[in-house]
Design an enzyme around this catalytic site. Structure first.
Site, short mmCIF file in Angstrom:
data_model
loop_
_atom_site.label_atom_id
_atom_site.label_comp_id
_atom_site.label_asym_id
_atom_site.label_seq_id
_atom_site.Cartn_x
_atom_site.Cartn_y
_atom_site.Cartn_z
N SER A 205 0.43 -6.39 7.73
CA SER A 205 -0.46 -6.80 6.63
C SER A 205 0.06 -7.93 5.93
O SER A 205 -0.71 -8.65 5.25
CB SER A 205 -0.81 -5.63 5.63
N LYS B 42 -4.74 -10.19 2.05
CA LYS B 42 -5.39 -10.28 0.61
C LYS B 42 -6.49 -11.35 0.80
O LYS B 42 -7.62 -11.38 0.21
CB LYS B 42 -4.41 -10.37 -0.16
N GLU C 61 -5.82 -8.46 -10.62
CA GLU C 61 -4.64 -7.76 -10.93
C GLU C 61 -3.72 -7.95 -9.62
O GLU C 61 -4.13 -8.33 -8.58
CB GLU C 61 -4.91 -6.24 -11.19
#
Length: 396
Positions: A378, A85, A107
């Site tokens: 991830s 991210k 969010e």
């Protein structure tokens, strides 16, 4: 390469938003069009010296031996903050600075995007408000504390299913009234154009690195790319640089929850239909009246009833296959990687690891010398330890 000028990937994508947001989207699109070499060099510098890129492409020998496959892990779990991210968060905060914004909203579901956003806001001294569903706040308490420690204001969302979908709803409501000084740092490749394109481009560093690394290691491209899909940013980041390499098969793994026949899942591409959610046309989990269904997954980051429009396009043209892995198998994948490689994954990529165990025949349909698979790892599993402990009823 897609999207087209209106933001469509085939028949998916576009902008379905109020007029107040349209101006902000056009401002963002124009700023992104003006990204130059100086911007790219600055971002590359942060990737190298702050995030720790390039991340390794690790040959998982013990896992490979156990499953009879040749598996490489793209180690996004080793990025600063513990997940992919941060790639998108850094890119977007630099764009926000370029546009003169002073406040960032975001969010988050699993909390990793919230942590990444809080991190870059601390780095660039920007005000940060993060919307998070009350249900996700309870199951991701560690990441909530990390965000607060970084100076972010975490705003609980008590509406709907109290998960990622509802957090996005509230973030859009905030943005409508504060567009002049606020940038919405959307965390996945969803939402109205240009977000799916921008997030994909910032996350494509994953696939670009993996492509270069696998050629250096193996002297050829992989047979398969495997990644989990919620909104789909880590997977599209891995897939996109290989889009024109038709010999490379894409497999996206969605959250099967309690089983896709139970209606307690988040398998949007497997069981959904075309519809509109959060300003874009894509596949959506909806009832016969078009109302969005509530979803379920043991993984907060995959607990979303929509998916990025580029993934919908890949499904439509059969460029990628999408499958579902249920909660129980995902927990097994979590344990499998931990025990074989000493790597504790997040529950999101644990779905992709489980796929390797439960669908080996599909992956072995080529000669033994050509079973090369890259899995996008991830994120790391620190945030999910309590969830897994409760699922396995382990006491400590």
């Amino acid at each position: 390469m897609l999207p087209d000028k209106k933001g469509y990937f085939g028949k998916f994508g576009g902008r379905f938003v109020p007029e107040t947001i349209m101006a902000a989207l056009l401002e963002l699109e124009n700023a992104y069009k003006k990204v130059d070499k100086t911007f790219k060099n600055e971002l590359s510098g942060y990737f190298k010296n702050y995030v720790g890129r390039p991340t390794p492409l690790y040959f998982a020998k013990r896992l490979s031996d156990k499953l009879g496959l040749k598996i490489y892990l793209k180690r996004e779990d080793l990025c600063h903050t513990g997940a992919h991210k941060i790639n998108n968060a850094l890119g977007q905060v630099l764009l926000a600075k370029k546009m003169g914004k002073t406040r960032i909203i975001a969010e988050t579901g699993a909390g990793q995007h919230g942590v990444a956003t809080a991190t870059v806001c601390a780095l660039f001294k920007m005000k940060c408000d993060v919307y998070m569903g009350d249900e996700d706040i309870k199951r991701q308490a560690l990441n909530v504390f990390r965000m607060k420690l970084l100076g972010a204001n975490v705003i609980p969302v008590h509406s709907g299913s109290k998960t990622l979908k509802d957090a996005i709803n509230e973030a859009f409501r905030d943005w409508v009234t504060n567009v002049k000084h606020t940038h919405y740092l959307l965390g996945s490749c969803v939402g109205p154009h240009p977000y799916p394109m921008i997030v994909r481009d910032f996350q494509s560093v994953i696939g670009k690195e993996a492509k270069k690394q696998i050629i250096e290691i193996e002297g050829k491209l992989p047979d398969y790319l495997v990644a989990c899909v919620g909104g789909g940013s880590n997977s599209i980041g891995l897939f996109y640089p290989f889009y024109k390499d038709k010999s490379v098969k894409f497999i996206g793994v969605e959250a099967g929850g309690l089983g896709i026949s139970s209606n307690k899942h988040a398998a949007t591409l497997v069981k959904g239909d075309p519809g509109i959610l959060h300003g874009t046309k894509s596949f959506v989990l909806q009832n016969n009246s078009g109302q969005i269904k509530e979803t379920h997954s043991v993984s907060a980051g995959l607990d979303y009833p929509g998916v990025g429009p580029e993934h919908a396009f890949y499904k439509q043209i059969h460029r990628a296959d999408y499958v579902a892995i249920d909660d129980k198998k995902a927990i097994e994948g979590f344990k499998l990687l931990s025990e074989t490689e000493g790597i504790i994954p997040a529950l999101e990529p644990a779905h992709a690891i489980a796929y390797l165990k439960y669908y080996p025949k599909k992956l072995k349909n080529r000669s033994a010398s050509r079973r090369i698979i890259i899995v996008c790892l991830s994120g790391r599993g620190d945030k999910d330890i309590d969830i897994v402990k409760n699922q396995l009823q382990i006491k400590y």
